[in-house]
Design a protein around this motif. Structure first.
Motif, PDB file in Angstrom:
ATOM      1  N   CYS A  50       0.724  -3.547 -10.769  1.00 10.39           N
ATOM      2  CA  CYS A  50       0.324  -4.842 -10.275  1.00 10.39           C
ATOM      3  C   CYS A  50      -0.626  -5.420 -11.258  1.00 10.39           C
ATOM      4  O   CYS A  50      -1.473  -4.747 -11.851  1.00 10.39           O
ATOM      5  CB  CYS A  50       0.044  -4.966  -8.958  1.00 10.39           C
ATOM      6  SG  CYS A  50      -1.254  -3.784  -8.444  1.00 10.39           S
ATOM      7  N   SER A  52      -3.539  -8.184 -11.048  1.00 12.99           N
ATOM      8  CA  SER A  52      -4.295  -9.010 -10.058  1.00 12.99           C
ATOM      9  C   SER A  52      -4.567 -10.545 -10.671  1.00 12.99           C
ATOM     10  O   SER A  52      -4.410 -10.686 -11.671  1.00 12.99           O
ATOM     11  CB  SER A  52      -5.642  -8.284  -9.897  1.00 12.99           C
ATOM     12  OG  SER A  52      -6.508  -9.108  -9.163  1.00 12.99           O
ATOM     13  N   PHE A 103      -6.842  -8.041  -6.220  1.00  5.33           N
ATOM     14  CA  PHE A 103      -7.167  -6.945  -5.730  1.00  5.33           C
ATOM     15  C   PHE A 103      -7.573  -5.698  -6.391  1.00  5.33           C
ATOM     16  O   PHE A 103      -7.679  -5.891  -7.734  1.00  5.33           O
ATOM     17  CB  PHE A 103      -5.757  -6.309  -4.943  1.00  5.33           C
ATOM     18  CG  PHE A 103      -4.593  -6.757  -6.038  1.00  5.33           C
ATOM     19  CD1 PHE A 103      -3.916  -7.693  -5.647  1.00  5.33           C
ATOM     20  CD2 PHE A 103      -4.464  -6.016  -7.092  1.00  5.33           C
ATOM     21  CE1 PHE A 103      -2.712  -8.007  -6.700  1.00  5.33           C
ATOM     22  CE2 PHE A 103      -3.316  -6.248  -7.817  1.00  5.33           C
ATOM     23  CZ  PHE A 103      -2.668  -7.250  -7.791  1.00  5.33           C
ATOM     24  N   SER A 105      -6.653  -2.221  -6.154  1.00  4.05           N
ATOM     25  CA  SER A 105      -5.488  -1.653  -6.234  1.00  4.05           C
ATOM     26  C   SER A 105      -4.346  -2.236  -5.636  1.00  4.05           C
ATOM     27  O   SER A 105      -4.111  -3.433  -4.674  1.00  4.05           O
ATOM     28  CB  SER A 105      -5.904  -0.320  -5.328  1.00  4.05           C
ATOM     29  OG  SER A 105      -5.791  -0.373  -4.047  1.00  4.05           O
ATOM     30  N   CYS A 106      -2.960  -1.877  -6.027  1.00  4.85           N
ATOM     31  CA  CYS A 106      -1.734  -2.512  -5.695  1.00  4.85           C
ATOM     32  C   CYS A 106      -1.681  -2.429  -4.009  1.00  4.85           C
ATOM     33  O   CYS A 106      -1.466  -1.544  -3.295  1.00  4.85           O
ATOM     34  CB  CYS A 106      -0.473  -1.890  -6.316  1.00  4.85           C
ATOM     35  SG  CYS A 106      -0.483  -1.775  -8.105  1.00  4.85           S
ATOM     36  N   PRO A 107      -1.516  -3.876  -3.706  1.00  2.07           N
ATOM     37  CA  PRO A 107      -1.285  -3.830  -2.230  1.00  2.07           C
ATOM     38  C   PRO A 107       0.184  -3.721  -1.740  1.00  2.07           C
ATOM     39  O   PRO A 107       0.895  -3.408  -2.763  1.00  2.07           O
ATOM     40  CB  PRO A 107      -1.686  -5.374  -1.858  1.00  2.07           C
ATOM     41  CG  PRO A 107      -1.518  -6.026  -3.035  1.00  2.07           C
ATOM     42  CD  PRO A 107      -1.752  -5.036  -4.215  1.00  2.07           C
ATOM     43  N   GLY A 108       0.537  -3.632  -0.473  1.00  2.00           N
ATOM     44  CA  GLY A 108       1.983  -3.577   0.022  1.00  2.00           C
ATOM     45  C   GLY A 108       2.685  -4.576  -0.342  1.00  2.00           C
ATOM     46  O   GLY A 108       2.211  -5.701  -0.524  1.00  2.00           O
ATOM     47  N   VAL A 111       2.031  -7.922   1.557  1.00  2.00           N
ATOM     48  CA  VAL A 111       0.963  -8.872   1.364  1.00  2.00           C
ATOM     49  C   VAL A 111       1.351 -10.086   0.269  1.00  2.00           C
ATOM     50  O   VAL A 111       0.922 -11.216   0.512  1.00  2.00           O
ATOM     51  CB  VAL A 111      -0.136  -8.194   0.599  1.00  2.00           C
ATOM     52  CG1 VAL A 111      -1.182  -9.105  -0.015  1.00  2.00           C
ATOM     53  CG2 VAL A 111      -0.638  -7.041   1.533  1.00  2.00           C
TER      54      VAL A 111
END
Length: 125
Positions: A50, A52, A103, A105-108, A111
């Motif tokens: 991901c 950001s 973020f 770290s990679c969110p789900g 989101v």
């Protein structure tokens, strides 16, 4: 209207490479958070990589050193360059995005507000 279209999937041999593209229409990726997810048969969906909105990038441990995520402004697309592919990389790959999403770290996937329909990646000899 925000739309995402993935492309670049296909069949690759172990050790090979594929370049996935997540093309945007209706917006540009400036100040957007973007994620690449994959779903393999019988497995839970996972975040692969991901980017950001603040410019930081993140990778799941299994792809570090092999995959690279970046924005191609000329194509208005987020690219996932996948090298040294392994059979366990097989799955349907989705991209997703949300404006001003930053973020650590990679969110789900839940989101994100927009996602594509996915592209199949198969790694097999």
């Amino acid at each position: 209207q925000v739309q995402l279209v993935e492309s670049g999937g296909g069949l690759a041999q172990p050790g090979g490479s594929l370049r996935l593209s997540c093309a945007a229409s209706g917006f540009t990726f400036d100040q957007y958070g973007v994620g690449w997810f994959r779903q393999a048969p019988g497995k839970e969906r996972e975040a692969v990589s991901c980017s950001s909105a603040d410019g930081s990038v993140h990778y799941t441990d299994s792809v570090k050193g092999r995959f690279m995520i970046y924005v191609n402004n000329a194509e208005n697309a987020v690219i996932l360059q996948m090298n040294n592919l392994k059979p366990e990389d097989t799955g349907v790959y989705y991209c997703a995005t949300k404006a001003k999403l930053a973020f650590f770290s990679c969110p789900g996937l839940e989101v994100f507000t927009s996602r594509g329909v996915g592209t199949q990646v198969t790694v097999s000899s």
